[in-house]
Design an enzyme around this catalytic site. Structure first.
Site, PDB file in Angstrom:
ATOM      1  N   ARG A  16       9.773  40.508  39.459  1.00  0.00           N
ATOM      2  CA  ARG A  16       9.407  39.416  38.641  1.00  0.00           C
ATOM      3  C   ARG A  16       7.753  39.193  38.499  1.00  0.00           C
ATOM      4  O   ARG A  16       7.394  38.592  37.711  1.00  0.00           O
ATOM      5  CB  ARG A  16      10.167  38.140  38.846  1.00  0.00           C
ATOM      6  CG  ARG A  16      11.764  38.180  38.769  1.00  0.00           C
ATOM      7  CD  ARG A  16      12.070  38.974  37.322  1.00  0.00           C
ATOM      8  NE  ARG A  16      12.557  40.228  37.687  1.00  0.00           N
ATOM      9  CZ  ARG A  16      12.808  41.190  36.668  1.00  0.00           C
ATOM     10  NH1 ARG A  16      12.500  40.678  35.264  1.00  0.00           N
ATOM     11  NH2 ARG A  16      12.801  42.439  37.061  1.00  0.00           N
ATOM     12  N   GLN A  25      19.069  46.849  38.551  1.00  0.00           N
ATOM     13  CA  GLN A  25      19.119  45.338  38.327  1.00  0.00           C
ATOM     14  C   GLN A  25      20.570  44.875  37.719  1.00  0.00           C
ATOM     15  O   GLN A  25      20.788  43.830  37.217  1.00  0.00           O
ATOM     16  CB  GLN A  25      18.295  45.309  37.050  1.00  0.00           C
ATOM     17  CG  GLN A  25      16.555  45.464  37.298  1.00  0.00           C
ATOM     18  CD  GLN A  25      15.628  45.175  36.423  1.00  0.00           C
ATOM     19  OE1 GLN A  25      15.719  44.043  35.998  1.00  0.00           O
ATOM     20  NE2 GLN A  25      15.053  46.298  35.538  1.00  0.00           N
ATOM     21  N   LYS A  41      11.688  48.695  27.852  1.00  0.00           N
ATOM     22  CA  LYS A  41      12.797  49.415  27.239  1.00  0.00           C
ATOM     23  C   LYS A  41      13.125  48.716  25.843  1.00  0.00           C
ATOM     24  O   LYS A  41      13.447  49.543  25.154  1.00  0.00           O
ATOM     25  CB  LYS A  41      14.168  48.900  28.261  1.00  0.00           C
ATOM     26  CG  LYS A  41      14.450  47.666  28.338  1.00  0.00           C
ATOM     27  CD  LYS A  41      15.785  47.421  29.227  1.00  0.00           C
ATOM     28  CE  LYS A  41      16.174  45.994  29.340  1.00  0.00           C
ATOM     29  NZ  LYS A  41      16.425  45.366  28.142  1.00  0.00           N
ATOM     30  N   THR A  42      12.917  47.504  25.812  1.00  0.00           N
ATOM     31  CA  THR A  42      13.194  46.930  24.201  1.00  0.00           C
ATOM     32  C   THR A  42      12.256  47.562  23.425  1.00  0.00           C
ATOM     33  O   THR A  42      12.528  47.800  22.176  1.00  0.00           O
ATOM     34  CB  THR A  42      12.716  45.287  24.409  1.00  0.00           C
ATOM     35  OG1 THR A  42      13.728  45.042  25.547  1.00  0.00           O
ATOM     36  CG2 THR A  42      13.263  44.887  23.075  1.00  0.00           C
ATOM     37  N   ASP A  63      22.163  47.978  24.875  1.00  0.00           N
ATOM     38  CA  ASP A  63      21.058  47.666  25.783  1.00  0.00           C
ATOM     39  C   ASP A  63      21.714  47.117  27.077  1.00  0.00           C
ATOM     40  O   ASP A  63      23.091  46.540  26.980  1.00  0.00           O
ATOM     41  CB  ASP A  63      20.106  46.622  24.949  1.00  0.00           C
ATOM     42  CG  ASP A  63      18.988  46.019  26.053  1.00  0.00           C
ATOM     43  OD1 ASP A  63      18.520  46.974  26.833  1.00  0.00           O
ATOM     44  OD2 ASP A  63      18.316  45.188  25.671  1.00  0.00           O
ATOM     45  N   GLU A  64      21.188  47.019  28.222  1.00  0.00           N
ATOM     46  CA  GLU A  64      21.488  46.411  29.366  1.00  0.00           C
ATOM     47  C   GLU A  64      23.049  46.998  29.920  1.00  0.00           C
ATOM     48  O   GLU A  64      23.996  46.377  30.269  1.00  0.00           O
ATOM     49  CB  GLU A  64      21.649  44.935  29.202  1.00  0.00           C
ATOM     50  CG  GLU A  64      20.411  44.309  29.072  1.00  0.00           C
ATOM     51  CD  GLU A  64      19.409  44.239  30.300  1.00  0.00           C
ATOM     52  OE1 GLU A  64      19.757  44.786  31.208  1.00  0.00           O
ATOM     53  OE2 GLU A  64      18.415  43.405  29.945  1.00  0.00           O
TER      54      GLU A  64
END
Length: 698
Positions: free
Chosen positions: A587, A248, A31-32, A217-218
């Site tokens: 993770r 998330q 995503k970044t 973002d987020e």
């Protein structure tokens, strides 16, 4: 501009710039990279001036990472971009418009400690009892009100109880005090820009014209204030791109509302939604497990993570007989991986609550494996644990000046530094301990407290003594009155300390405070590995978001532990626990271990918990269960066994006894539940539990 390094969905997200865009980016889906490439594309291909772009993320670390990536893509043009956290952006708006909000240019931003000081003074000035109106609890409530856009007058309408009305009065005076002192607190950095825009439409339009392209973002982590600020700034042109993953969203306790991302299409009816489902981190086995768990949530966006990395190894599942066995298996498996050349820094152990780290830390130390605890202190280094141990040391030895100085005013008793200085000077001059130097005042009340605890310690087990210390000292009451998440964690850690005493007692039937303090002093020093970068990472699942490891061990997967017992009655809270599990699973890059225990002593209580429902939500074909027949037999025997006899044993002074560890001895003292026995050198007199199976009459 070169876009060949993007997959089709990432490319589609970069190229779409004609209105609201929601990018649902699964874990490890890049995503970044997508967000920074989109910003670079707007500047280089769509000819948007950098100053017309606003990019917001949640942490300073994430903002820095975004700036660094943009600098690599567009060079010095990146310096003209507004890339920041919500709070930094709010501060910029405040600095540029302070006079419109009634502030002077030299306004001061108070940190949380400053806010607490102001709240304490107001409570004192009003004359409220701090045991009822705990300053930290009141400060946290004021912060919560501000994040929910509730002014004192708004809160007053909802205040029903006397306590709530009191908090409202403090909140009102707090706001007044800040304004008169030309100060703002951290929460005002979000609240005041919203008030600015609502009262000054022309100012809002100026910033809407400036920031024609807004990227958040987020987005699943936004609270009410952040959500409103985002909507206001993007309303005119609606060139808003929000990136996030509802699966998330794990920070509801901080005020985050995952429904903001679920409602994006309602807020922007002409919005386009793009799913980034290709994962670049994990194997397909790990992703299939994550998908299997999260699909059981009702409140979510449909997506299905996939990868081109291949199937990978099966998930390993181990059901331990107890928490010690769980920790030993984890540590032995890590040692085996090390022998195969795996680096410790590529391994993480995840747990639901901080208190679970304690047994893992002890086993890591025994195995001489370097580790670090992320997002928290090492168990024995936590303030509340060091305070409790200081009380125990002082009870054992009142001449222990170091322990006395640590707890004489913990919790606060109104014993000032000057008093302590005078006592220390008196003790030095008269060559006595500080405890002996105490003869009057509030410090004498403290001395009496320790004397009373010393007296009852002879009649209590260690676990009972811990309860007595926590209650009599005021440590427990102080934390309970705070009503904060941090205080809850500290209370859990103190309760977990009782697991240490319980295990110590059950092993030998021994309840000697001296022996216990000697034992924990051997396992509480972890300075050895402090500067070694190659360490296993131990952390809660909340702390691991945004990180990745080749090998991940998730421990404590039992009903009541993970999912947490507080979530079992509410569907919304249970769904958040499931999102936490999804975060934990995703993770892992290459190998995932899932563990739980048949029996677990946690917070000083033995529990027999069912297997976590999350294990059952994973396709059994993805899991390799590690167990053997011998282990099952041992478990069956353990389940039947107890360290205490069912019948009472009657001991009298002078009786001869035998202990399986200390050998033959003679009873020298008897109470209702305890017996003191004199053993031969080197053991001496030991205080034991009367009905422990290791002790018997001769």
């Amino acid at each position: 501009m070169e876009l060949n390094n993007l997959n089709d969905k990432q490319k589609e997200a970069v190229l779409y710039n004609d209105g609201p865009l929601l990018i649902i980016a699964g874990a490890g889906a890049g995503k970044t990279k997508t967000l920074t490439t989109k910003i670079a594309y707007l500047i280089e291909e769509a000819n948007v001036h950098p100053a017309n772009i606003l990019a917001i993320t949640f942490t300073n670390k994430a903002a820095k990472e975004m700036k660094d990536r943009l600098y690599l893509l567009i060079g010095d043009l990146a310096k003209k971009l507004q890339v920041s956290t919500f709070h930094s952006f709010g501060l910029k708006l405040l600095r540029e418009n302070y006079s419109l909000l009634g502030y002077e240019s030299n306004f001061v931003i108070m940190d949380s400690d400053d806010s607490l000081t102001v709240v304490k003074k107001i409570i004192k000035d009003i004359g409220y009892d701090t045991k009822i109106y705990n300053p930290k609890a009141v400060r946290n409530k004021i912060s919560s009100c501000k994040n929910e856009m509730m002014s004192p007058s708004s809160y007053e309408k909802l205040a029903v109880s006397e306590y709530e009305k009191g908090v409202c009065k403090i909140y009102e005076k707090y706001e007044d005090k800040l304004k008169r002192n030309n100060s703002v607190d951290f929460d005002d950095l979000l609240l005041l820009p919203i008030l600015l825009f609502r009262k000054n439409p022309l100012v809002l339009e100026k910033y809407q014209d400036l920031y024609r392209y807004v990227l958040i973002d987020e987005y699943q982590d936004t609270n009410e204030a952040q959500y409103i600020l985002t909507k206001l700034i993007s309303k005119k042109y609606q060139n808003i791109t929000c990136v996030g993953d509802d699966s998330q969203s794990i920070y509801s306790f901080r005020g985050a509302n995952y429904k903001n991302i679920l409602n994006f299409e309602k807020d922007y009816p002409n919005a386009k939604t793009i799913l980034l489902e290709q994962n670049y981190r994990s194997t397909s086995t790990i992703l299939d497990a994550a998908n299997g768990v999260i699909k059981n949530n009702i409140q979510r966006k449909d997506k299905n993570l996939w990868t081109a990395r291949g199937v990978g190894e099966k998930i390993k599942y181990y059901r331990a007989k107890n928490e010690r066995d769980e920790a030993r298996f984890t540590v032995s498996e890590i040692a085996r991986l090390c022998d195969e050349g795996v680096e410790l820094k590529d391994i993480a152990i995840l747990y639901r609550t901080n208190a679970q780290s304690r047994v893992l830390e002890e086993e890591m130390l025994k195995a001489n494996l370097a580790y670090r605890v992320i997002g928290s202190f090492y168990f024995y280094s936590r303030k509340e644990i060091k305070d409790l141990i200081a009380y125990l040391r002082l009870i054992h030895n009142p001449k222990d000046n170091v322990s006395l100085l640590r707890v004489i005013n913990t919790p606060k008793r109104g014993i000032g530094l000057k008093t302590i200085e005078n006592l220390t000077l008196k003790a030095d001059n008269e060559n006595i301990s500080i405890f002996e130097a105490i003869t009057s005042g509030k410090e004498y009340e403290f001395k009496n407290l320790i004397d009373r605890l010393r007296e009852v310690s002879n009649e209590l087990t260690l676990t009972e003594l811990i309860d007595k210390v926590l209650d009599a000292s005021g440590m427990k009451a102080e934390l309970e009155s705070e009503k904060s998440l941090e205080a809850e964690v500290r209370l859990e850690n103190l309760e977990e300390f009782k697991s240490i005493t319980k295990t110590f007692e059950e092993r030998e039937g021994l309840i000697s405070l001296e022996d216990f303090l000697l034992e924990i002093s051997l396992i509480s020093d972890v300075e050895e590995y402090k500067d070694d970068p190659n360490r296993v990472s131990l952390m809660t699942v909340h702390s691991v978001k945004g990180l990745e490891f080749s090998y991940v061990f998730v421990v404590g997967l039992e009903e009541g532990i993970f999912p947490h017992m507080n979530s079992l009655m509410e569907m919304s809270e249970l769904e958040e626990e499931r999102r936490l599990c999804y975060v934990a699973i995703t993770r892992a890059k290459d190998n995932l271990y899932l563990l739980n225990a048949r029996r677990r002593t946690l917070f000083g209580r033995e529990q027999v918990n069912p297997v976590s429902r999350f294990i059952g939500e994973i396709d059994s074909n993805l899991i390799e269960t590690i167990a053997n027949d011998e282990e099952e037999k041992v478990i069956e025997k353990m389940d039947e066994a107890s360290v205490l006899r069912s019948e009472d044993v009657d001991y009298n002074v002078g009786d001869y006894v035998y202990h399986q560890t200390f050998g033959a001895g003679k009873v020298v003292e008897v109470t209702d539940t305890l017996v003191s026995v004199a053993f031969k050198h080197p053991y001496g007199v030991k205080k034991l539990m009367k009905n422990h199976k290791k002790l018997s009459k001769v």
